[in-house]
Design a protein around this motif. Structure first.
Motif, mmCIF file in Angstrom:
data_model
loop_
_atom_site.group_PDB
_atom_site.id
_atom_site.type_symbol
_atom_site.label_atom_id
_atom_site.label_comp_id
_atom_site.label_asym_id
_atom_site.label_seq_id
_atom_site.Cartn_x
_atom_site.Cartn_y
_atom_site.Cartn_z
ATOM 1 N N LYS A 151 30.009 64.247 107.826
ATOM 2 C CA LYS A 151 29.460 64.448 106.366
ATOM 3 C C LYS A 151 27.955 63.723 106.196
ATOM 4 O O LYS A 151 27.207 64.193 105.413
ATOM 5 N N LEU A 152 27.963 62.548 106.579
ATOM 6 C CA LEU A 152 26.606 61.712 106.526
ATOM 7 C C LEU A 152 25.593 62.594 107.043
ATOM 8 O O LEU A 152 24.351 62.777 106.329
ATOM 9 N N VAL A 153 26.033 63.073 108.353
ATOM 10 C CA VAL A 153 24.662 63.727 109.036
ATOM 11 C C VAL A 153 24.381 64.984 108.156
ATOM 12 O O VAL A 153 23.255 65.365 108.221
ATOM 13 N N ARG A 154 25.397 65.673 107.864
ATOM 14 C CA ARG A 154 25.142 67.030 106.953
ATOM 15 C C ARG A 154 24.325 66.739 105.749
ATOM 16 O O ARG A 154 23.475 67.480 105.471
ATOM 17 N N PHE A 155 24.626 65.612 105.130
ATOM 18 C CA PHE A 155 23.928 65.352 104.071
ATOM 19 C C PHE A 155 22.403 65.059 104.206
ATOM 20 O O PHE A 155 21.466 65.628 103.385
ATOM 21 N N ALA A 156 22.164 64.266 105.208
ATOM 22 C CA ALA A 156 20.781 63.723 105.334
ATOM 23 C C ALA A 156 20.071 65.079 106.058
ATOM 24 O O ALA A 156 18.723 65.279 105.850
ATOM 25 N N LEU A 157 20.736 66.071 106.842
ATOM 26 C CA LEU A 157 20.039 67.319 107.171
ATOM 27 C C LEU A 157 19.796 68.015 106.010
ATOM 28 O O LEU A 157 18.475 68.743 105.958
ATOM 29 N N GLY A 158 20.156 68.351 104.949
ATOM 30 C CA GLY A 158 20.389 68.898 103.635
ATOM 31 C C GLY A 158 19.164 68.302 102.932
ATOM 32 O O GLY A 158 18.553 68.936 102.421
ATOM 33 N N LYS A 159 18.934 67.063 103.142
ATOM 34 C CA LYS A 159 17.822 66.332 102.582
ATOM 35 C C LYS A 159 16.514 66.685 103.420
ATOM 36 O O LYS A 159 15.390 66.250 102.670
ATOM 37 N N LYS B 60 35.394 55.794 100.137
ATOM 38 C CA LYS B 60 36.522 55.919 99.354
ATOM 39 C C LYS B 60 37.741 56.975 99.378
ATOM 40 O O LYS B 60 38.592 56.820 99.224
ATOM 41 N N THR B 61 37.119 58.114 99.925
ATOM 42 C CA THR B 61 37.831 59.237 99.986
ATOM 43 C C THR B 61 37.909 59.600 101.347
ATOM 44 O O THR B 61 38.973 60.449 101.889
ATOM 45 N N GLU B 62 37.224 59.406 102.304
ATOM 46 C CA GLU B 62 37.377 59.718 103.651
ATOM 47 C C GLU B 62 37.600 58.573 104.750
ATOM 48 O O GLU B 62 36.753 57.602 104.928
ATOM 49 N N ASN B 63 38.807 58.755 105.317
ATOM 50 C CA ASN B 63 39.267 57.752 106.182
ATOM 51 C C ASN B 63 39.112 57.927 107.616
ATOM 52 O O ASN B 63 38.905 56.941 108.333
ATOM 53 N N ASP B 64 38.860 59.344 108.120
ATOM 54 C CA ASP B 64 38.478 59.639 109.222
ATOM 55 C C ASP B 64 37.108 59.434 109.765
ATOM 56 O O ASP B 64 35.997 60.095 109.149
ATOM 57 N N PRO B 65 36.696 58.281 110.641
ATOM 58 C CA PRO B 65 35.526 57.755 110.815
ATOM 59 C C PRO B 65 34.422 59.189 111.410
ATOM 60 O O PRO B 65 33.493 59.203 111.182
#
Length: 151
Positions: free
Chosen positions: A128-136, A117-122
């Motif tokens: 961001k997805l990778v960073r999120f999962a690494l944090g998990k 919804k907020t990020e248009n640049d693939p």
């Protein structure tokens, strides 16, 4: 050995799974130290109120299912809590490979739907997805593979 302290410690352990370190800290609060604390812990183990293997299994399974933590983060936490390598491996055995991969996929899909919804640049979205999962606490190799599959 004080029966009252043993009873308090037993109910402390019965409430939820604990590590020996947690019990030792609680005993210190009750002014129980050294050999007496060791005796109480040994007694709790023999009475099956205290089991690090059981703690590791409950902790690993719970953090994976409820908080969606990855294996690396769970293993790190179990290590931090001073569990033996044997107990840690038993705990990690609670996480099945298939459920682990599916869990990561579901986690990334959910996050992706929020970010899209907020990020248009693939490229930034992927980052961001990778960073999120690494944090998990998921493994980077598995994360990249799963992110690619989501495309």
């Amino acid at each position: 050995m004080d029966r009252l302290i043993l009873q308090k410690a037993a109910s402390y352990c019965a409430y939820q799974e604990r590590t020996q370190d947690e019990v030792r800290q609680r005993l210190k609060k009750w002014n129980v130290w050294g050999d007496e604390a060791d005796e109480l812990i040994a007694e709790l183990i023999s009475m099956n109120y205290l089991s690090e293997e059981r703690f590791a299994k409950t902790y690993a399974g719970g953090k994976f299912r409820i908080k969606n933590w990855g294996r690396m983060k769970i293993r790190q936490e179990l290590n931090r809590r001073g569990l033996s390598q044997y107990s840690i491996e038993k705990g990690m055995g609670e996480i099945e490979d298939k459920a682990y991969v599916e869990g990561l996929k579901a986690l990334l899909e959910k996050k992706r739907n929020l970010l899209v919804k907020t990020e248009n640049d693939p490229f930034k979205l992927k980052q961001k997805l990778v960073r999120f999962a690494l944090g998990k606490g998921y493994e980077s190799e598995l994360i990249w593979k799963t992110v690619e599959e989501l495309e």
